[in-house]
Design an enzyme around this catalytic site. Structure first.
Site, PDB file in Angstrom:
ATOM      1  CD  GLU A 238      -2.940  -1.276   2.235  1.00  0.00           C
ATOM      2  OE1 GLU A 238      -2.659  -0.769   3.330  1.00  0.00           O
ATOM      3  OE2 GLU A 238      -4.020  -1.844   1.999  1.00  0.00           O
ATOM      4  CG  ASP A 317      -7.347  -5.558   4.921  1.00  0.00           C
ATOM      5  OD1 ASP A 317      -6.892  -5.806   6.036  1.00  0.00           O
ATOM      6  OD2 ASP A 317      -7.483  -4.400   4.484  1.00  0.00           O
ATOM      7  CD  GLU A 345      -9.772  -1.667   8.189  1.00  0.00           C
ATOM      8  OE1 GLU A 345      -8.817  -2.232   8.753  1.00  0.00           O
ATOM      9  OE2 GLU A 345      -9.692  -1.152   7.058  1.00  0.00           O
TER      10      GLU A 345
HETATM   11  C1  GCU Z   1      -6.024  -2.256   5.803  1.00  0.00           C
HETATM   12  C2  GCU Z   1      -6.406  -0.987   6.489  1.00  0.00           C
HETATM   13  C3  GCU Z   1      -5.300   0.026   6.464  1.00  0.00           C
HETATM   14  C4  GCU Z   1      -4.025  -0.624   7.006  1.00  0.00           C
HETATM   15  C5  GCU Z   1      -3.731  -1.911   6.271  1.00  0.00           C
HETATM   16  C6  GCU Z   1      -2.585  -2.705   6.892  1.00  0.00           C
HETATM   17  O1  GCU Z   1      -5.891  -2.069   4.424  1.00  0.00           O
HETATM   18  O2  GCU Z   1      -7.561  -0.438   5.889  1.00  0.00           O
HETATM   19  O3  GCU Z   1      -5.675   1.117   7.244  1.00  0.00           O
HETATM   20  O4  GCU Z   1      -2.964   0.247   6.885  1.00  0.00           O
HETATM   21  O5  GCU Z   1      -4.834  -2.747   6.311  1.00  0.00           O
HETATM   22  O6  GCU Z   1      -2.870  -3.712   7.527  1.00  0.00           O
HETATM   23  O7  GCU Z   1      -1.443  -2.346   6.734  1.00  0.00           O
END
Ligand code: GCU
Length: 618
Positions: A238, A317, A345
């Site tokens: 990400e 996730d 979440e």
């Molecule tokens: C999910 C989550 C993010 C987080 C990511 C992770 O995508 O929405 O906020 O950073 O997981 O586990 O790194």
């Protein structure tokens, strides 16, 4: 901010642990005295036996254990007595060496995916906390055997890179506050830190200057915090930097930091959350759940001995329902940790009730079916924050408590764990204890039914991840598709589809590979089916989608009735009732939005003639 610490499941520990208790042994002595006085128990002897390590033994009026084992033994003794099941003879030791809470706290005081208020220790770019309150939190963690606290977000936003640099004295002060409870500090670091914070032109893991920078950094950290647990890294995930930038693999990346930590006995926890988050939604060949296995399986055996690969429980996730991650079953020569998420979440955001131990039990069963890999650690994303109850919803504390129990002994029965939490927290016995225990035990099933039954994922509102939005993630780049058309829904992940199934060992391949043996709860995760497809119970797929949503809402209404009848103390009662009203609203939205979506798309009416909110023209 309400700073009056609640005592949560430890109401009988009615005195604060004094600041001059410096070691777990001293804390153990204090807690034993306080607890025995308040519970009117005869006080056992304490016997320090370092060979027991974190384990403890209660026998013949003596509690023995290693330094932290003694503290865990004291809590076990007191909590068992308070739960009405006093221990005369028993011994125990933790199943996993590291039992970790990962906080996603940023230094501005915000908490990523936090639903319990703001950070308990950061504010306005620096440390800021009430030591009394933090000692109370550390006590909660220790009372259920949790021994590592990672205090900052895996997405390391400035100025958090300074936690191992200009803030190091403050970081060390916080570590000292946790030490008497046997809780060791961990920090998340950014892979590009040698560049962004160390002035180097590269963060290449094979570069000598970069290696020296991490070694010097580790030396500095351990000089300040001798019992520092280690570092946690989110890399190439990400948009976070990582070794891919330099054409290096993740073993090379992880080993770089692990070698810097090794002389000090530290561990490097490397997250396996790698996937293409810039996928074209039209591309049906790329299947996000396959990504972690493809990245890590070829590297099995290449990670150093003090690296722990931390893998989320499922391949996506933290969705309400996912199969076990195949990566956990494919790395026999790698130290593995499973990562769970207490922060709700995708599971109700500490507004909707969702107790997790039943789900974790299922995960362990799946792991066993897949070959029983030996994990060395358990990690969970924190649900802590600065709200007065620290977990957002008073009942969400059951997940912190339950995670500690689970990480100590994954075979612990969820019902027993939850019943203990109910008794310890509220003193409920008999029918009242049974009613709240049952409500919590069923809460996940209810949530799953009104949100995402049958293995449907990602129909959630983008970004916030609360509430329904069936197409919200359908045309995005995150690899999150259900591909519903007017005829069918779900993804074929068998050999005739994306081939994801082939990442599993034979037993799970067989079970999930056929729509006849695949559990209903994962049907649409593994298979694409027409709406008229007949499920094992004789109902069509579309009817099951409708029925589950109606049932989920009806069960949520029953939960609300049960809750209202419970003699909960204030402020928990008002908080729980207020959140229950929001949960009912959410459940109704989910039921009607999802049913309406499928009814409009498929044109199928409900066999029972209920209102699908579909506005059929005829
Ligand atoms: C999910 C989550 C993010 C987080 C990511 C992770 O995508 O929405 O906020 O950073 O997981 O586990 O790194």
């Amino acid at each position: 901010m309400n700073t009056a610490p609640r005592r949560h499941w430890l109401p009988f520990l009615n005195k604060e642990v004094p600041a001059d208790c410096a070691t777990p042994t001293e804390t153990a002595a204090f807690e034993l005295k306080t607890g025995c006085e308040s519970l009117r128990l005869r006080m056992p002897e304490l016997e320090l036996r370092s060979e027991l390590g974190e384990g403890w033994r209660i026998s013949g009026g003596t509690i023995s254990g290693g330094e932290t084992g003694l503290l865990y033994g004291v809590y076990a003794y007191l909590m068992a007595a308070a739960a009405g099941k006093p221990i005369a003879e028993a011994e125990s030791r933790p199943r996993y060496a590291l039992r970790m809470i990962n906080c996603w706290d940023n230094m501005d005081g915000s908490v990523e995916r936090g639903y319990s208020g703001r950070s308990l220790w950061f504010r306005d770019g620096r440390f800021s906390y009430d030591p009394v309150r933090l000692r109370q939190v550390a006590r909660m963690l220790a009372s259920v055997g949790l021994n590592v606290l990672c205090i900052n977000n895996v997405n390391v936003h400035e100025p958090a890179q300074g936690l191992i640099d200009e803030f190091l004295p403050d970081t060390a002060r916080l570590a000292a506050l946790l030490r008497p409870f046997g809780v060791r500090l961990m920090l998340s670091v950014d892979f590009s830190q040698p560049m962004r914070h160390g002035g180097l032109p590269t963060a290449d893991p094979l570069n000598k200057e970069v290696q020296r920078w991490w070694r010097d950094t580790a030396d500095r950290v351990y000089a300040a915090i001798p019992d520092f647990a280690g570092l946690l890294v989110k890399a190439d995930s990400e948009h976070r930097p990582g070794p891919f930038t330099y054409g290096r693999n993740h073993a090379e990346g992880a080993n770089l930091l692990a070698r810097a930590l090794k002389p000090h006995g530290g561990v490097l926890v490397w997250r396996a959350f790698v996937y293409n988050c810039q996928q074209d939604w039209r591309d049906t060949k790329t299947d996000r759940p396959m990504a972690a296995y493809e990245t890590y399986h070829p590297l099995d055996g290449q990670f150093d001995g003090n690296v722990i690969l931390q893998v989320k429980n499922g391949p996506f996730d933290f969705q309400v329902r996912e199969p076990i991650s195949p990566t956990l079953l494919a790395m026999p020569r790698t130290n593995l940790a499973m990562e769970l998420q207490l922060a709700q979440e995708y599971t109700g955001q500490q507004t909707d009730i969702y107790a997790m131990n039943p789900m974790w039990k299922e995960l362990m069963e799946e792991l066993r079916e897949g070959g029983d890999p030996q994990l060395c650690a358990m990690a969970a994303v924190s649900n802590l924050g600065d709200e007065s109850c620290v977990t957002g919803h008073p009942f969400a504390a059951v997940n912190l408590f339950g995670f500690g129990r689970f990480a100590w002994d994954p075979a612990a029965e969820p019902e027993r764990v939850i019943a203990d939490w109910v008794r310890l927290t509220y003193g409920f016995e008999g029918e009242t204890q049974a009613a709240l225990t049952a409500l919590l035990m069923n809460s996940r099933a209810v949530y799953e039914k009104y949100t995402a039954p049958l293995g449907l994922n990602w129909m959630v509102t983008p970004n916030s991840h609360y509430g329904p939005n069936p197409s919200g993630y359908e045309y995005q780049s995150w690899g999150t598709y259900h591909r519903a058309t007017r005829e069918a829904v779900g993804i074929d992940r068998t050999d005739s589809g994306t081939g994801y199934l082939s990442q599993y060992p034979a037993a799970l391949r067989e079970k999930y590979g056929s729509a006849d043996t695949c559990p209903d709860s994962l049907l649409l995760f593994f298979h694409r089916r027409r709406y008229g497809w007949v499920m094992p119970d004789g109902r069509t797929l579309i009817q099951r989608i409708y029925d589950d949503h109606f049932e989920g809402y009806a069960e949520a209404e029953k939960m609300a009735e049960t809750l209202a009848a419970l003699p909960l103390p204030e402020p928990d009662r008002s908080e729980a009732l207020r959140k229950m009203a929001l949960q009912l609203h959410n459940a109704r939205e989910w039921r009607d939005v999802i049913n309406s979506f499928f009814a409009r798309l498929s044109g199928c009416a409900d066999a029972q003639g209920r209102d699908l909110c579909a506005d059929f023209d005829d």
